[in-house]
Design a protein around this motif. Structure first.
Motif, mmCIF file in Angstrom:
data_model
loop_
_atom_site.group_PDB
_atom_site.id
_atom_site.type_symbol
_atom_site.label_atom_id
_atom_site.label_comp_id
_atom_site.label_asym_id
_atom_site.label_seq_id
_atom_site.Cartn_x
_atom_site.Cartn_y
_atom_site.Cartn_z
ATOM 1 N N UNK A 100 0.828 -1.207 0.000
ATOM 2 C CA UNK A 100 0.000 0.000 0.000
ATOM 3 C C UNK A 100 0.862 1.257 0.000
ATOM 4 N N UNK A 101 1.954 1.240 0.767
ATOM 5 C CA UNK A 101 2.858 2.404 0.810
ATOM 6 C C UNK A 101 3.413 2.696 -0.573
ATOM 7 N N UNK A 102 3.900 1.679 -1.246
ATOM 8 C CA UNK A 102 4.465 1.865 -2.582
ATOM 9 C C UNK A 102 3.394 2.324 -3.571
ATOM 10 N N UNK A 103 2.227 1.708 -3.534
ATOM 11 C CA UNK A 103 1.151 2.069 -4.459
ATOM 12 C C UNK A 103 0.635 3.483 -4.246
ATOM 13 N N UNK A 104 0.496 3.882 -2.993
ATOM 14 C CA UNK A 104 -0.011 5.221 -2.709
ATOM 15 C C UNK A 104 1.023 6.300 -2.971
ATOM 16 N N UNK A 143 -3.759 18.921 1.819
ATOM 17 C CA UNK A 143 -4.032 18.605 3.224
ATOM 18 C C UNK A 143 -4.104 17.097 3.388
ATOM 19 N N UNK A 144 -4.968 16.487 2.637
ATOM 20 C CA UNK A 144 -5.029 15.034 2.629
ATOM 21 C C UNK A 144 -5.756 14.553 1.387
ATOM 22 N N UNK A 145 -5.575 13.280 1.113
ATOM 23 C CA UNK A 145 -6.247 12.621 0.001
ATOM 24 C C UNK A 145 -7.058 11.495 0.633
ATOM 25 N N UNK A 146 -8.342 11.442 0.316
ATOM 26 C CA UNK A 146 -9.217 10.431 0.892
ATOM 27 C C UNK A 146 -9.689 9.479 -0.194
ATOM 28 N N UNK A 147 -9.526 8.205 0.072
ATOM 29 C CA UNK A 147 -10.051 7.171 -0.809
ATOM 30 C C UNK A 147 -11.025 6.365 0.036
ATOM 31 N N UNK A 148 -12.266 6.334 -0.382
ATOM 32 C CA UNK A 148 -13.253 5.570 0.381
ATOM 33 C C UNK A 148 -13.715 4.384 -0.451
ATOM 34 N N UNK A 149 -13.670 3.227 0.178
ATOM 35 C CA UNK A 149 -14.197 2.013 -0.434
ATOM 36 C C UNK A 149 -15.323 1.531 0.479
ATOM 37 N N UNK A 150 -16.019 0.506 0.097
ATOM 38 C CA UNK A 150 -17.229 0.136 0.829
ATOM 39 C C UNK A 150 -16.990 -0.182 2.299
ATOM 40 N N UNK A 151 -15.831 -0.719 2.665
ATOM 41 C CA UNK A 151 -15.606 -1.093 4.059
ATOM 42 C C UNK A 151 -14.515 -0.290 4.759
ATOM 43 N N UNK A 196 8.750 15.398 1.779
ATOM 44 C CA UNK A 196 8.969 14.179 1.009
ATOM 45 C C UNK A 196 8.348 12.955 1.650
ATOM 46 N N UNK A 197 7.613 13.153 2.747
ATOM 47 C CA UNK A 197 6.973 12.040 3.439
ATOM 48 C C UNK A 197 5.460 12.210 3.417
ATOM 49 N N UNK A 198 4.753 11.098 3.560
ATOM 50 C CA UNK A 198 3.325 11.180 3.804
ATOM 51 C C UNK A 198 2.922 10.135 4.837
ATOM 52 N N UNK A 199 1.848 10.451 5.540
ATOM 53 C CA UNK A 199 1.269 9.543 6.503
ATOM 54 C C UNK A 199 0.125 8.828 5.802
ATOM 55 N N UNK A 200 0.013 7.545 6.059
ATOM 56 C CA UNK A 200 -1.022 6.729 5.425
ATOM 57 C C UNK A 200 -1.783 5.985 6.507
ATOM 58 N N UNK A 201 -3.088 6.018 6.431
ATOM 59 C CA UNK A 201 -3.912 5.363 7.434
ATOM 60 C C UNK A 201 -5.078 4.647 6.776
ATOM 61 N N UNK A 202 -5.338 3.431 7.242
ATOM 62 C CA UNK A 202 -6.506 2.671 6.804
ATOM 63 C C UNK A 202 -7.442 2.555 7.999
ATOM 64 N N UNK A 203 -8.692 2.954 7.793
ATOM 65 C CA UNK A 203 -9.703 2.933 8.843
ATOM 66 C C UNK A 203 -10.831 1.984 8.490
ATOM 67 N N UNK A 204 -11.336 1.285 9.482
ATOM 68 C CA UNK A 204 -12.543 0.480 9.330
ATOM 69 C C UNK A 204 -13.721 1.452 9.277
ATOM 70 N N UNK A 205 -14.390 1.476 8.168
ATOM 71 C CA UNK A 205 -15.442 2.462 7.942
ATOM 72 C C UNK A 205 -16.600 2.345 8.948
ATOM 73 N N UNK A 206 -16.863 1.145 9.435
ATOM 74 C CA UNK A 206 -17.983 0.952 10.359
ATOM 75 C C UNK A 206 -17.672 1.436 11.774
ATOM 76 N N UNK A 207 -16.385 1.598 12.107
ATOM 77 C CA UNK A 207 -16.006 2.012 13.465
ATOM 78 C C UNK A 207 -15.394 3.404 13.534
ATOM 79 N N UNK A 208 -15.004 3.956 12.413
ATOM 80 C CA UNK A 208 -14.249 5.210 12.407
ATOM 81 C C UNK A 208 -15.147 6.434 12.310
ATOM 82 N N UNK A 209 -14.690 7.509 12.902
ATOM 83 C CA UNK A 209 -15.289 8.826 12.728
ATOM 84 C C UNK A 209 -14.303 9.582 11.828
#
Length: 123
Positions: free
Chosen positions: A45-49, A70-78, A93-106
């Motif tokens: 995911x790091x390489x792809x993003x 500011x940020x880039x948001x990609x939303x998928x169904x879950x 030259x750096x970015x932070x990457x986070x994957x959130x569970x859509x059903x639990x995240x705000x």
């Protein structure tokens, strides 16, 4: 000021976090990551993003947009995938990457917390 390990732990403490990474978009390499899932590999995911960030920066340059992402948001169904370039002097030259569970995240709260962590990140 949090170092990389502390920043990754703070990111994982955000409700719904499944995985997080800090990535060098020059090389596509994750400097560090936490979390695991059977559905995604954080190093892949790091390489792809990295390509997502590079493409957006190129497009902004071609359009003459002189602002920072500011940020880039990609939303998928879950899940939500948030990419946040580090804007501090020591994190260019750096970015932070986070994957959130859509059903639990705000999403709004996660973006706010990620911004706070990014502003204090020192590499």
């Amino acid at each position: 000021m949090p170092n990389l390990d502390l920043a990754l732990k703070d990111m994982m403490a955000i409700d719904g976090a499944l995985g997080v990474a800090v990535v060098d978009y020059g090389s596509g390499m994750a400097l560090g990551h936490l979390g695991s899932s059977n559905t995604f590999d954080l190093t892949v995911a790091a390489a792809g993003n990295t390509e997502v960030v590079r493409a957006k920066l190129r497009t902004m340059e071609q359009l003459g947009i002189q602002e920072e992402i500011e940020d880039i948001l990609i939303s998928i169904s879950s899940q939500y995938h948030i990419i946040r370039p580090v804007t501090g002097r020591k994190g260019k030259g750096l970015f932070m990457y986070m994957v959130l569970d859509r059903s639990r995240a705000n999403l709004a709260l996660a973006r706010h917390r990620l911004k706070d962590i990014e502003q204090n990140l020192e590499i």
